[in-house]
Design a protein around this motif. Structure first.
Motif, PDB file in Angstrom:
ATOM      1  N   GLU A 110      -0.128   8.472  -6.268  1.00  0.00           N
ATOM      2  CA  GLU A 110      -0.319   9.871  -5.883  1.00  0.00           C
ATOM      3  C   GLU A 110       0.811  10.791  -6.322  1.00  0.00           C
ATOM      4  OE1 GLU A 110      -3.107  11.149  -4.443  1.00  0.00           O
ATOM      5  OE2 GLU A 110      -3.968   9.138  -4.612  1.00  0.00           O
ATOM      6  N   TYR A 147       0.668   3.918  -2.938  1.00  0.00           N
ATOM      7  CA  TYR A 147       0.381   5.322  -2.639  1.00  0.00           C
ATOM      8  C   TYR A 147       1.376   6.239  -3.339  1.00  0.00           C
ATOM      9  CZ  TYR A 147      -0.163   9.737  -0.223  1.00  0.00           C
ATOM     10  OH  TYR A 147      -0.341  11.064   0.048  1.00  0.00           O
ATOM     11  N   ASN A 194      -1.534   7.645   7.963  1.00  0.00           N
ATOM     12  CA  ASN A 194      -2.931   7.331   8.264  1.00  0.00           C
ATOM     13  C   ASN A 194      -3.669   6.853   7.017  1.00  0.00           C
ATOM     14  OD1 ASN A 194      -4.903   7.272  10.364  1.00  0.00           O
ATOM     15  ND2 ASN A 194      -5.881   9.049   9.418  1.00  0.00           N
ATOM     16  N   THR A 195      -3.438   7.500   5.892  1.00  0.00           N
ATOM     17  CA  THR A 195      -4.072   7.113   4.627  1.00  0.00           C
ATOM     18  C   THR A 195      -3.624   5.716   4.207  1.00  0.00           C
ATOM     19  OG1 THR A 195      -4.244   9.413   3.913  1.00  0.00           O
ATOM     20  CG2 THR A 195      -4.313   7.729   2.183  1.00  0.00           C
ATOM     21  N   ILE A 196      -2.329   5.471   4.257  1.00  0.00           N
ATOM     22  CA  ILE A 196      -1.796   4.158   3.870  1.00  0.00           C
ATOM     23  C   ILE A 196      -2.386   3.061   4.755  1.00  0.00           C
ATOM     24  CG2 ILE A 196       0.287   2.728   3.859  1.00  0.00           C
ATOM     25  CD1 ILE A 196       1.784   5.323   2.901  1.00  0.00           C
ATOM     26  N   LYS A 210       0.828  -1.213   0.000  1.00  0.00           N
ATOM     27  CA  LYS A 210       0.000   0.000   0.000  1.00  0.00           C
ATOM     28  C   LYS A 210       0.860   1.260   0.000  1.00  0.00           C
ATOM     29  CE  LYS A 210      -3.944  -2.118   0.036  1.00  0.00           C
ATOM     30  NZ  LYS A 210      -4.603  -2.416  -1.211  1.00  0.00           N
ATOM     31  N   THR A 211       2.023   1.201   0.652  1.00  0.00           N
ATOM     32  CA  THR A 211       2.930   2.351   0.629  1.00  0.00           C
ATOM     33  C   THR A 211       3.466   2.556  -0.777  1.00  0.00           C
ATOM     34  OG1 THR A 211       3.546   2.001   2.947  1.00  0.00           O
ATOM     35  CG2 THR A 211       5.049   3.336   1.600  1.00  0.00           C
ATOM     36  N   GLU A 214      -0.659  12.315   8.095  1.00  0.00           N
ATOM     37  CA  GLU A 214      -1.782  12.061   7.185  1.00  0.00           C
ATOM     38  C   GLU A 214      -1.429  10.997   6.156  1.00  0.00           C
ATOM     39  OE1 GLU A 214      -5.471  12.042   5.598  1.00  0.00           O
ATOM     40  OE2 GLU A 214      -4.830  12.956   7.484  1.00  0.00           O
ATOM     41  N   LEU A 215      -0.213  11.031   5.638  1.00  0.00           N
ATOM     42  CA  LEU A 215       0.232  10.025   4.674  1.00  0.00           C
ATOM     43  C   LEU A 215       0.171   8.629   5.308  1.00  0.00           C
ATOM     44  CD1 LEU A 215       3.116  10.052   2.232  1.00  0.00           C
ATOM     45  CD2 LEU A 215       3.161   8.349   4.026  1.00  0.00           C
ATOM     46  N   GLY A 271      -5.080   3.107   6.528  1.00  0.00           N
ATOM     47  CA  GLY A 271      -6.514   2.974   6.268  1.00  0.00           C
ATOM     48  C   GLY A 271      -6.773   2.058   5.087  1.00  0.00           C
ATOM     49  N   HIS A 272      -5.974   2.193   4.045  1.00  0.00           N
ATOM     50  CA  HIS A 272      -6.094   1.298   2.889  1.00  0.00           C
ATOM     51  C   HIS A 272      -5.696  -0.133   3.254  1.00  0.00           C
ATOM     52  CE1 HIS A 272      -7.149   4.265  -0.136  1.00  0.00           C
ATOM     53  NE2 HIS A 272      -6.241   5.071   0.383  1.00  0.00           N
TER      54      HIS A 272
END
Length: 173
Positions: A29, A25, A106-108, A21-22, A103-104, A110-111
């Motif tokens: 992105e 991302y 947390n987003t990763i 996921k990292t 935030e980065l 979360g996925h």
């Protein structure tokens, strides 16, 4: 209370999800490739900490800490990407750099919960991201062991560690 009957492959699934996921991302992105380099897998004394470190607790049956540690050059790139068009005052820059990295992560993560949510029918909770004070050492965790991996990009290095306890993190022999 921790569950001790989790098979080792569950830990590998969590780590592989975080790595994948990292990489996804950064590629999706920011059109930035992240090459994976495995570090020591189990029985290490500490995570490989770099310049800015974020810790997030993964709850439920997983019950581990996810530790993302960034080189300053990668932090600066993430901050630049996430604040395009912002004009920070000098006294706000560090706070916003930390917020961007938090935030980065947390987003990763979360996925990632989509990948390992099946490990706990009650769901996997995430604590808010905490930036480790760079003047302190990693908190002692009473016989903690770590799974560590490194991702390299043209902007810098990111180390990802999973922190657990010996009784729930079997050591392969």
């Amino acid at each position: 209370m921790m569950n001790t009957d989790k098979p080792f492959h569950d830990f590998e699934l969590v780590m592989q999800s975080m790595i994948t996921k990292t990489q996804d991302y950064f590629e999706t992105e920011h059109e930035t490739g992240m090459a994976h380099v495995a570090l020591d897998a189990v029985g290490v004394d500490s995570p490989a900490l770099l310049d800015m470190t974020v810790i997030v607790g993964l709850g439920g049956m997983i019950n581990l800490l996810a530790v993302f540690s960034f080189q300053t050059s990668l932090v600066n790139a993430v901050y630049a990407w996430m604040t395009v068009g912002f004009h920070d005052r000098p006294d706000e820059v560090e706070r916003h750099r930390q917020a961007a990295i938090g935030e980065l992560v947390n987003t990763i993560l979360g996925h990632c919960t989509l990948d390992f949510g099946h490990l706990d029918s009650q769901g996997i909770s995430l604590t808010p991201p905490v930036i480790l004070d760079p003047d302190n050492v990693f908190p002692e965790m009473n016989h903690a062991v770590f799974s560590r991996h490194c991702l390299n990009s043209m902007y810098g290095r990111l180390n990802i560690s999973l922190v657990g306890f010996p009784e729930v993190f079997p050591i392969k022999t």
